[in-house]
Write an enzyme that holds these catalytic residues in place. Structure first.
Site, PDB file in Angstrom:
ATOM      1  N   ASP A 210       0.807  -1.227   0.000  1.00  0.00           N
ATOM      2  CA  ASP A 210       0.000   0.000   0.000  1.00  0.00           C
ATOM      3  C   ASP A 210       0.843   1.281   0.000  1.00  0.00           C
ATOM      4  OD1 ASP A 210      -1.164  -2.308   1.362  1.00  0.00           O
ATOM      5  OD2 ASP A 210      -2.965  -1.094   1.581  1.00  0.00           O
TER       6      ASP A 210
ATOM      7  N   GLU B 149      -4.271   2.184  -3.122  1.00  0.00           N
ATOM      8  CA  GLU B 149      -5.563   2.717  -2.664  1.00  0.00           C
ATOM      9  C   GLU B 149      -5.423   3.871  -1.687  1.00  0.00           C
ATOM     10  OE1 GLU B 149      -8.156   0.775  -0.130  1.00  0.00           O
ATOM     11  OE2 GLU B 149      -6.681   0.498   1.450  1.00  0.00           O
ATOM     12  N   ASN B 150      -4.192   4.147  -1.235  1.00  0.00           N
ATOM     13  CA  ASN B 150      -3.965   5.254  -0.306  1.00  0.00           C
ATOM     14  C   ASN B 150      -3.013   6.302  -0.867  1.00  0.00           C
ATOM     15  OD1 ASN B 150      -5.407   4.194   2.129  1.00  0.00           O
ATOM     16  ND2 ASN B 150      -3.900   2.567   1.946  1.00  0.00           N
TER      17      ASN B 150
ATOM     18  N   ASN C 133     -10.472  -1.334   0.052  1.00  0.00           N
ATOM     19  CA  ASN C 133     -11.728  -0.800   0.582  1.00  0.00           C
ATOM     20  C   ASN C 133     -11.836   0.714   0.447  1.00  0.00           C
ATOM     21  OD1 ASN C 133      -9.621  -0.878   2.666  1.00  0.00           O
ATOM     22  ND2 ASN C 133     -11.167  -0.029   4.031  1.00  0.00           N
ATOM     23  N   HIS C 134     -10.711   1.403   0.181  1.00  0.00           N
ATOM     24  CA  HIS C 134     -10.743   2.846  -0.049  1.00  0.00           C
ATOM     25  C   HIS C 134     -10.728   3.187  -1.536  1.00  0.00           C
ATOM     26  CE1 HIS C 134     -10.394   3.719   4.167  1.00  0.00           C
ATOM     27  NE2 HIS C 134      -9.242   3.088   4.276  1.00  0.00           N
TER      28      HIS C 134
ATOM     29  N   HIS D  63      -7.059  -8.033   0.083  1.00  0.00           N
ATOM     30  CA  HIS D  63      -7.106  -6.841   0.911  1.00  0.00           C
ATOM     31  C   HIS D  63      -8.050  -7.105   2.084  1.00  0.00           C
ATOM     32  CE1 HIS D  63      -6.078  -2.550   1.097  1.00  0.00           C
ATOM     33  NE2 HIS D  63      -7.290  -2.355   1.624  1.00  0.00           N
TER      34      HIS D  63
ATOM     35  N   HIS E 290      -3.594  -4.152   3.332  1.00  0.00           N
ATOM     36  CA  HIS E 290      -4.569  -3.437   4.160  1.00  0.00           C
ATOM     37  C   HIS E 290      -4.058  -3.100   5.551  1.00  0.00           C
ATOM     38  CE1 HIS E 290      -8.311  -1.881   5.732  1.00  0.00           C
ATOM     39  NE2 HIS E 290      -8.343  -2.797   6.676  1.00  0.00           N
TER      40      HIS E 290
ATOM     41  N   HIS F  24      -0.902  -2.784   6.536  1.00  0.00           N
ATOM     42  CA  HIS F  24       0.242  -1.883   6.388  1.00  0.00           C
ATOM     43  C   HIS F  24       1.503  -2.286   7.144  1.00  0.00           C
ATOM     44  CE1 HIS F  24      -1.951   1.940   4.754  1.00  0.00           C
ATOM     45  NE2 HIS F  24      -2.539   0.825   4.327  1.00  0.00           N
TER      46      HIS F  24
END
Length: 260
Positions: free
Chosen positions: A8, A39-40, A67-68, A150, A175, A177
């Site tokens: 991530d 996603e981040n 999920n983001h 994830h 997810h 991290h």
């Protein structure tokens, strides 16, 4: 077949870590395919089109989400044409984008999937149910299958990997991290790592400013966590080597680069 999967990417420091470490890693491992979860990447939540294009220019071949995925509203402006962007597959059929991307590598082909866990996530369709027949359909096209799983729960990640052991090349978790120390090849040939970790600020809490995170635990009040943009950087990734004929894993090597 050789590939690298990067954990991530969180905000600006994650982008800086890509610039600093990715050329080194490619020089060392010589991957034929580079995948990254992003996603981040856009200020800690979601992905903006400018960052999608930037990652491709940095040499990332496939970009996975989580999920983001849809937290940054800009994604709706480009996801339909973003061929190398893979959102979670186990979402309603009406969800824009796609959850599997096929990549040609010489005479071979690999399927890259992004899958959401459901334990403690409150989003997505049960992955076990959703993928029950889909994996068999994908295997008719290629035995090389990489899954970015994830998910929050360690037990769900382990169960998912053992369930698909021998049917997919690799299940690598994202997810949470934090890179785990359990990278190995399961009995039937599937490479597994509970979490590949993150790429971002090393002096942080999962990529975010420590004080903003601690404040939430002290007060129990809802507040936005701020991405940490200062200090040393780290890049978390994993190297995989797959058998060209069977798609089964031959090697898994966790990667952790830190600039202090």
């Amino acid at each position: 077949m050789k590939l690298i999967f990067i954990g991530d990417i969180v905000g600006e420091n994650g982008q800086n870590a890509i610039v600093e470490f990715l050329p080194q890693i490619k020089q060392e491992f010589r991957p034929q395919l580079t995948i990254a979860n992003a996603e981040n990447i856009s200020d800690g939540r979601g992905i903006h089109q400018k960052h999608y294009k930037w990652l491709l220019n940095q040499g990332i071949d496939v970009i996975t989400l989580g999920n983001h995925a849809f937290d940054n509203r800009n994604i709706f402006e480009f996801i339909h044409n973003a061929k190398c962007l893979v959102r979670p597959i186990n979402l309603p059929e009406s969800t824009p984008g796609h959850g599997v991307h096929y990549v040609k590598i010489n005479h071979l082909e690999i399927a890259v999937l992004n899958v959401l866990g459901t334990a403690f996530m409150n989003i997505g369709i049960n992955a076990f149910v959703y993928l029950d027949t889909l994996i068999d359909q994908i295997r008719k096209r290629t035995p090389h299958i990489f899954i970015d799983f994830h998910a929050e729960s360690t037990s769900e990640k382990q169960a998912f990997a053992h369930w698909l052991d021998g049917k997919v090349s690799a299940v690598v978790g994202t997810h949470t991290h934090v890179q785990t120390n359990d990278g190995h090849i399961l009995n039937k040939g599937t490479a597994y790592l509970t979490d590949v970790g993150m790429t971002g600020s090393a002096d942080s809490i999962i990529g975010f400013n420590k004080q903003t995170v601690i404040h939430r635990f002290l007060t129990q009040l809802p507040s936005r966590m701020e991405v940490e943009v200062k200090g040393p950087r780290l890049l978390s990734a994993v190297f995989l080597e797959l058998d060209d004929q069977t798609g089964k894993a031959l090697k898994i090597v966790p990667i952790l680069k830190v600039n202090r």
